[in-house]
Write an enzyme that holds these catalytic residues in place. Sequence first.
Site, mmCIF file in Angstrom:
data_model
loop_
_atom_site.group_PDB
_atom_site.id
_atom_site.type_symbol
_atom_site.label_atom_id
_atom_site.label_comp_id
_atom_site.label_asym_id
_atom_site.label_seq_id
_atom_site.Cartn_x
_atom_site.Cartn_y
_atom_site.Cartn_z
ATOM 1 N N ALA A 1 30.717 29.716 44.092
ATOM 2 C CA ALA A 1 31.569 29.466 42.864
ATOM 3 C C ALA A 1 31.975 29.141 41.590
ATOM 4 O O ALA A 1 31.129 27.908 41.561
ATOM 5 C CB ALA A 1 33.231 29.268 43.441
ATOM 6 N N CYS A 2 31.410 29.889 40.924
ATOM 7 C CA CYS A 2 30.695 28.892 39.562
ATOM 8 C C CYS A 2 31.873 29.611 38.646
ATOM 9 O O CYS A 2 32.204 30.847 38.880
ATOM 10 C CB CYS A 2 29.213 29.845 39.353
#
Length: 362
Positions: free
Chosen positions: A27-28
């Site tokens: 998750a960025c």
Amino acid sequence: MNSKVSRLVAVAMGATLTVTAISSANACTRAFMNTYPGYMISARNLDFFGPVDPSLVITPKGVKHTGSDGPGAKQWETRYGSVVIYADGVFPMDGMNEKGLAGHTQYYTNGKQVQANNQDKPELESRAWLSYLLDNYATVDEAVKGLQDVRLVAKKLAIDYASDTKHIALEDVTGDSAIIEIDNGKVNIYHNRQYRVMTNPPSYDRQLENLKKYQGVNGNPLPGTQSAEDRFVRASIGVKNIPQPDNKAQAQGFILSVMNNAAFPINYPDASDPMVKAVTDAYAKYSKNPEENKGTATYWTTIADLSHGEYHFKSVFAPSEVMVKLKEINFSVGQPVKRIDHLQNYAQQGWQGNVLQYATAS
């Protein structure tokens, strides 16, 4: 990711638990400060179960590239020099070019990740998406138009980072921005300077719709989880409220404060979380340096200062950051490709500030 979002993503992907887990552990966040002339600065967080052994690769003009392994591959020579972070030394995932165009690939999937149209166009596999855009275009508008000449194909590489489930954020020194996503074979491009933030699934139109609930003084309180929707809301409101910086250092610090508010602390969620375990089991076998995998975390953050031609890298393994200045790099034809491997360990090497001197020919 909360249970409701997990169910929605799983249905959209037709996925197993293992695939669904990636949206939590891979998750960025990307945010772009583009409201103040002279201070066009973007940043991104890399959230994963390990640092993916990042290398800083410096590519000059005139380098030949192929966009896929098939016979119909897109071919080109580098038009603009760039500095790019490569995961595991092979997958370009984040960087900027000498003209002030920056790009970021982040986790995304919504159905089949192969472009259905443009069948007559040369193929561009995901391992080459970012290189193609930064090598060939000076602005977001040029890059968006350039995508009409290729067919995007997401393909998995045998590395400890998902290469086949990605979307792209682009921004340039004028303040323009675009988000490119493949939704079940259809390429959707959201092109507007107001699109300052990108996280992960759901689709960008749904992210924008969800954001509306948090506008105004009487809106809902800021959500605090690590889900893609909540990080999108926090980063969007954070970057919108950045005050006028007085200088370059302040501007870089302000965008970093927004990124810190969307970051994962080290080892959260911890390894006992079934979603973290699933993605770790799926990708950890490819890790070159498994001893560096310390649980889910924001392992590093980049800052692309487009106005001042600087690219910064901040590792969770260090209290400070390092950087390179693009104006100090010789991007002329005939120069070698240079790289700094294992960039996450700059503090352990005793490196500080400008690290261009440590780049060596490939």
